[in-house]
Design a protein around this motif. Structure first.
Motif, PDB file in Angstrom:
ATOM      1  N   UNK A  96      55.140  45.534  21.950  1.00  0.00           N
ATOM      2  CA  UNK A  96      54.536  46.092  23.154  1.00  0.00           C
ATOM      3  C   UNK A  96      54.182  47.546  22.859  1.00  0.00           C
ATOM      4  N   UNK A  97      52.922  47.926  23.040  1.00  0.00           N
ATOM      5  CA  UNK A  97      52.505  49.289  22.722  1.00  0.00           C
ATOM      6  C   UNK A  97      53.220  50.330  23.572  1.00  0.00           C
ATOM      7  N   UNK A  98      53.772  49.915  24.703  1.00  0.00           N
ATOM      8  CA  UNK A  98      54.545  50.848  25.522  1.00  0.00           C
ATOM      9  C   UNK A  98      55.865  51.206  24.859  1.00  0.00           C
ATOM     10  N   UNK A  99      56.289  50.371  23.906  1.00  0.00           N
ATOM     11  CA  UNK A  99      57.561  50.609  23.216  1.00  0.00           C
ATOM     12  C   UNK A  99      57.382  50.812  21.718  1.00  0.00           C
ATOM     13  N   UNK A 110      43.063  53.110  16.292  1.00  0.00           N
ATOM     14  CA  UNK A 110      41.988  52.687  17.188  1.00  0.00           C
ATOM     15  C   UNK A 110      42.553  51.826  18.311  1.00  0.00           C
ATOM     16  N   UNK A 111      41.923  51.934  19.462  1.00  0.00           N
ATOM     17  CA  UNK A 111      42.175  51.036  20.593  1.00  0.00           C
ATOM     18  C   UNK A 111      40.794  50.739  21.175  1.00  0.00           C
ATOM     19  N   UNK A 112      40.289  49.522  20.907  1.00  0.00           N
ATOM     20  CA  UNK A 112      38.878  49.229  21.139  1.00  0.00           C
ATOM     21  C   UNK A 112      38.661  48.066  22.107  1.00  0.00           C
ATOM     22  N   UNK A 116      42.618  49.026  27.187  1.00  0.00           N
ATOM     23  CA  UNK A 116      43.460  50.058  27.793  1.00  0.00           C
ATOM     24  C   UNK A 116      43.246  50.094  29.305  1.00  0.00           C
ATOM     25  N   UNK A 117      44.338  50.369  30.039  1.00  0.00           N
ATOM     26  CA  UNK A 117      44.240  50.562  31.479  1.00  0.00           C
ATOM     27  C   UNK A 117      44.772  49.411  32.311  1.00  0.00           C
ATOM     28  N   UNK A 118      45.587  48.545  31.720  1.00  0.00           N
ATOM     29  CA  UNK A 118      46.043  47.353  32.430  1.00  0.00           C
ATOM     30  C   UNK A 118      47.513  47.403  32.859  1.00  0.00           C
ATOM     31  N   UNK A 119      48.192  48.471  32.514  1.00  0.00           N
ATOM     32  CA  UNK A 119      49.601  48.588  32.919  1.00  0.00           C
ATOM     33  C   UNK A 119      49.701  48.807  34.427  1.00  0.00           C
ATOM     34  N   UNK A 128      51.592  54.653  26.236  1.00  0.00           N
ATOM     35  CA  UNK A 128      50.892  54.030  25.115  1.00  0.00           C
ATOM     36  C   UNK A 128      50.153  55.089  24.301  1.00  0.00           C
ATOM     37  N   UNK A 129      49.463  55.969  24.991  1.00  0.00           N
ATOM     38  CA  UNK A 129      48.708  57.027  24.293  1.00  0.00           C
ATOM     39  C   UNK A 129      49.638  57.956  23.529  1.00  0.00           C
TER      40      UNK A 129
END
Length: 247
Positions: A96-99, A110-112, A116-119, A128-129
């Motif tokens: 999980x990118x949050x962790x 990259x995040x393409x 992004x923006x679904x949390x 995440x950033x």
């Protein structure tokens, strides 16, 4: 569980969302990433939210060392198969990118494709950033491509109907709040009458808002906004939002 953690959703919807056109554009996007990041053979790239490995594969074909991270195992399995077919060595990690915490530091991340923006909260998005920032080497580059608030307004459509593989697809889009989110409602109907229905909301950030978050809250030294991967202006003719941030 958040909707994007649901394996069943991606099994049904990934073939529709990642159609032939999305795969066809991947080599050009990878070329732009290498150019934007000033990357050379052997440099390392983190594909944060790699999904089926669409961009990871193309980056590895450009002689870059790629690590793909995603939360969905079935997507990672498909990405691994594609890498094997191309005789490529790519590290695919289920996380999980949050962790996500990486001991390895990358030359580029990259995040393409609007990943992004679904949390559920802004704080989770920013986490995440921040994790991506921490994964970069000093001087590293982060490339974020997503639907911004301006792009959502510029190209807003109520919905459409089309055929994709075995499915008749109907989409319906609506705005939440004061253009704070874009609600997407997708209905898939098979020839046998089977129906799959799903709704989700993407949080909409303005380009200036995300740029300032990357600098003021995440610690990036700079962040520039473009209207495409070719450095075109982010104006009324912009196709998408591309932010290039330097650590």
């Amino acid at each position: 569980m958040d909707w994007f953690e649901n394996e069943a959703f991606w099994i049904n919807y990934a073939p529709v969302m990642f159609d032939e056109a999305r795969w066809a554009e991947a080599p050009a996007v990878a070329d732009f990433v290498r150019k934007i990041g000033g990357l050379k053979d052997g440099d390392s790239v983190l594909d944060a939210g790699c999904g089926l490995g669409r961009i990871s594969i193309e980056l590895a074909l450009l002689n870059l060392k790629v690590t793909g991270v995603d939360i969905i195992q079935s997507e990672l399995d498909a990405a691994k198969e594609s890498a094997l077919d191309e005789n490529l060595s790519i590290d695919f990690i289920k996380e999980d990118l949050r962790r996500f915490k990486s001991r390895k530091k990358f030359d580029c991340a990259v995040n393409l494709y609007t990943s992004f923006g679904y949390c559920k909260t802004v704080e989770e998005d920013i986490k995440i950033l921040k994790n991506i920032y921490k994964s970069l080497k000093n001087g590293g580059t982060f490339i974020l491509e997503s639907t911004s608030r301006e792009i959502a307004i510029l190209y807003f459509t109520k919905g459409e109907e089309f055929r994709k593989g075995p499915w008749n697809v109907k989409t319906d889009f609506s705005v939440t709040g004061a253009w704070e989110g874009l609600r997407s409602h997708w209905t898939l109907t098979g020839d046998d009458g089977r129906k799959v229905d799903h709704e989700f909301v993407q949080r909409l950030y303005s380009a200036a808002q995300l740029r300032d978050i990357l600098i003021d809250e995440c610690g990036f030294a700079s962040a520039e906004v473009y209207g495409d991967f070719d450095y075109s202006p982010y104006d009324e003719k912009a196709r998408t939002m591309v932010i290039v941030a330097k650590k």
